[in-house]
Structure formats: structure tokens, C-alpha cells
Design a protein around this motif. Structure first.
Motif, PDB file in Angstrom:
ATOM      1  N   GLY A   1      48.165 -51.139 -47.154  1.00 32.97           N
ATOM      2  CA  GLY A   1      47.500 -50.313 -46.456  1.00 32.97           C
ATOM      3  C   GLY A   1      48.120 -48.911 -46.359  1.00 32.97           C
ATOM      4  O   GLY A   1      47.749 -48.037 -45.524  1.00 32.97           O
ATOM      5  N   GLY A   2      49.479 -48.858 -46.853  1.00 31.07           N
ATOM      6  CA  GLY A   2      50.100 -47.618 -46.663  1.00 31.07           C
ATOM      7  C   GLY A   2      50.990 -47.466 -45.578  1.00 31.07           C
ATOM      8  O   GLY A   2      51.797 -46.656 -45.198  1.00 31.07           O
ATOM      9  N   VAL A   3      51.156 -48.730 -44.809  1.00 32.53           N
ATOM     10  CA  VAL A   3      51.997 -48.763 -43.562  1.00 32.53           C
ATOM     11  C   VAL A   3      53.263 -49.130 -44.097  1.00 32.53           C
ATOM     12  O   VAL A   3      53.381 -50.097 -44.957  1.00 32.53           O
ATOM     13  N   ARG A   4      54.439 -48.543 -43.731  1.00 24.33           N
ATOM     14  CA  ARG A   4      55.894 -48.710 -44.361  1.00 24.33           C
ATOM     15  C   ARG A   4      56.524 -49.566 -42.929  1.00 24.33           C
ATOM     16  O   ARG A   4      56.473 -49.549 -41.683  1.00 24.33           O
TER      17      ARG A   4
END
Length: 151
Positions: free
Chosen positions: A34-37
Motif C-alpha cells: 500500500g506504499g506505507v514504509r
């Protein structure tokens, strides 16, 4: 209703991120689909398999010992069987040897006693005879000469 015992939080842009030197070993920064680091534990690499042992040749002394063991054991067993068969004969032999020792001891005491009794009974009044012997030899390998005197 169902309540959770803990609160799940995610890293948001306004929260300070950890610097790379602050990340503990075994953890790394990953980007989720989802693009979350976020931080995640890395899979530990399995330790290398131990080396396969190589077959070592059997030492010569071990082979020799292994071959001699039954032979020595058989020899001891044969000696034991032989002694068990010989035991009655050995016992009889030891009894015969003790009888021979007793006979020799009796002869050592009895014969001089009988001789002394025989001499005193056969005394004819002449008394005893003394014999003197003189032997001389000149040098170490010289011929020996001697005289015998009856008195």
C-alpha cells in the motif's frame, strides 16, 4: 462488542522516523504494497549445514586388535577347560609330591639315627677310627697329591 487489548498504530508522515544507525540488527525498513514504509524483522538465514563427515580409514592397530580379541578369548577359554580336566590329576600329583617330601624328611632324620644305633650296637671294643687326609697341589693347575693316615 469486541474490544482489542492493544492499539495498532502506523507510522504517519508527521512522526519522526528512525535513523538508519538506530535500527537494531535483524530489523530493516520495508515498503508495504500500500506504499506505507515500516520496520520489519528480516528472515534469519539458516546457518550453513555442517560439513558432511568424510569416512576415515580404520587404523591398522584397531584392525589387529579386533582380529586378535576372539583368538585371545578362545585361548583363555581353552586353558580354563584344560585346567578343569587336569584338576583331579594336579591334585593327585600335589598329594604325591607332599608324600615324597615327607619321605625325604623322614629319611633325613631316620637314616643317621639308624646308622648311629647300628654302630653303637656293633661296637667290638676297638673304639673309633680316625682318618686324616692331607692333599697339596703346587700352583693353580698343578697335580694334586695326598696321603691318608689311619689312626
Amino acid at each position: 462488542m469486541h474490544q482489542t487489548a492493544y492499539e495498532i498504530t502506523t507510522l504517519t508522515p508527521h512522526q519522526p522516523a528512525m535513523l538508519p544507525h538506530e535500527i537494531p540488527p535483524g530489523v530493516q525498513m520495508v515498503t508495504l504494497p500500500g506504499g506505507v514504509r515500516t520496520l520489519a524483522y528480516t528472515s534469519q538465514q539458516a546457518p550453513p549445514a555442517p560439513p558432511v563427515p568424510v569416512a576415515q580409514p580404520i587404523p591398522t592397530w584397531a584392525k589387529t586388535t579386533a582380529l586378535l580379541t576372539p583368538t585371545v578369548g578362545g585361548g583363555v577359554a581353552a586353558a580354563g577347560i584344560g585346567l578343569s580336566y587336569a584338576a583331579p590329576g594336579l591334585i593327585a600329583m600335589s598329594e604325591a609330591l607332599w608324600a615324597a617330601v615327607a619321605l625325604i624328611a623322614a629319611a633325613a632324620v631316620g637314616v643317621p639315627l639308624l646308622l648311629r644305633l647300628g654302630r653303637s650296637a656293633a661296637g667290638d671294643g676297638r673304639g673309633t677310627t680316625h682318618i686324616t687326609q692331607n692333599i697339596s697341589a703346587p700352583g693353580m693347575f698343578g697335580k694334586a697329591t695326598g696321603t691318608i693316615n689311619h689312626r
